[in-house]
Design an enzyme around this catalytic site. Structure first.
Site, PDB file in Angstrom:
ATOM      1  N   ASP A  21      37.208  34.112  38.620  1.00 61.48           N
ATOM      2  CA  ASP A  21      37.796  35.442  38.555  1.00 61.48           C
ATOM      3  C   ASP A  21      36.811  36.409  39.220  1.00 61.48           C
ATOM      4  OD1 ASP A  21      39.361  37.625  37.840  1.00 61.48           O
ATOM      5  OD2 ASP A  21      38.595  37.711  35.791  1.00 61.48           O
ATOM      6  N   ASP A  57      36.734  40.518  38.695  1.00 61.89           N
ATOM      7  CA  ASP A  57      36.310  41.607  37.817  1.00 61.89           C
ATOM      8  C   ASP A  57      35.781  41.065  36.496  1.00 61.89           C
ATOM      9  OD1 ASP A  57      37.306  44.272  39.185  1.00 61.89           O
ATOM     10  OD2 ASP A  57      38.907  42.798  39.436  1.00 61.89           O
ATOM     11  N   ASP A 115      36.529  35.884  32.430  1.00 61.46           N
ATOM     12  CA  ASP A 115      36.064  36.720  31.321  1.00 61.46           C
ATOM     13  C   ASP A 115      37.184  37.297  30.475  1.00 61.46           C
ATOM     14  OD1 ASP A 115      36.933  38.641  33.385  1.00 61.46           O
ATOM     15  OD2 ASP A 115      36.046  40.130  32.052  1.00 61.46           O
TER      16      ASP A 115
END
Length: 254
Positions: free
Chosen positions: A33, A35, A205
């Site tokens: 991922d 961000d 996250d």
């Protein structure tokens, strides 16, 4: 599922061992991922630049024989390329997997635009809230809303405004409403199969990354960045530690 988290900048011993093991399995897919993993979470998504060292570490991984690096994001691919500034032989998967082989069709884009029009007045009424129109979805952001009661209420209103055809993707201070049912897990499995990869490393996250963690097999290496419940096998403290992880994997690949 993940064990105790090591201090920022340090890898848990069992994760370091797992990285050394997965480095010997080729073809290898290393996916992440963006961000909150390769860049810190910020109030303005356009300001989410990569952490120092990330670009170089990704380039090292991509240069290794039998290794493919992929960026898997809720952002649209064009936005992801622009904000990251990454250049290299990477695979780009955007809009939670909806952008895999090109942009969406006109019909889906029209549904997205109608949804944005419906949500715009709700968002405009809450100071600090922001409406983001993506290629396959519309996201309501409340990270910069100082009135936390109003922020929660706005997310509830956005949820209530969704019709059954939409796919809801709650995240950190955001609710994304997608016009497709694509998810990161399905896209990651598709990419793995297309590449013929025998092992996959995935870092994420947020709640949308749990789809990827669940989709991969126990023999793959899944890493949660930061706090929160997760089905990932391992956990590291923060995005800064991601650079340490990538460099350790690149060293093992040499």
């Amino acid at each position: 599922m993940s064990g105790p988290v090591a201090p920022p900048g340090a890898l848990p011993a069992d994760l370091a061992e797992a990285l050394a093991d997965v480095a010997g399995r080729r073809p290898l897919l290393v996916a992440s991922d963006y961000d909150g993993v390769l860049a810190p979470l910020v109030g303005d998504p356009s300001a989410a630049v990569p952490l120092p060292g990330v670009a170089g570490a990704l380039a090292r991984l991509a240069a290794a024989d039998g290794v493919t690096v992929a960026l898997v994001s809720g952002r649209g691919v064009a936005d992801l390329r622009a904000v990251s500034g990454f250049e290299g032989p990477y695979r780009w998967i955007g809009s939670h997997g909806a952008e895999y082989e090109g942009p969406l069709t006109g019909e889906l884009a029209a549904r997205r635009d109608a949804l944005a029009e419906r949500l715009a007045p709700l968002v405009a009424a809450v100071p600090g809230a922001r409406l983001e129109v993506k290629p396959a979805s519309v996201a309501v952001h409340v990270r910069q809303v100082t009135d936390r009661v109003a922020a929660a209420a706005l997310l509830e209103q956005a949820h209530a405004a969704a019709d059954p055809s939409l796919t809801l993707k709650p995240g950190k201070e955001v609710l994304e409403l997608a016009v497709t049912d694509a998810d990161k897990g399905t896209a990651l499995l598709r990419l793995r199969d297309d590449l013929g990869a025998v092992a996959t490393v995935y870092l994420g996250d947020d709640r949308t990354d749990e789809d990827a963690f669940r989709a991969l097999s126990p023999s793959d290496l899944t890493v949660k960045v930061g706090e929160g419940e997760t089905t990932a096998r391992y956990r590291i403290a923060d995005p800064g530690t991601v650079v340490v992880l990538f460099e350790a994997l690149a060293d093992a690949l040499d």
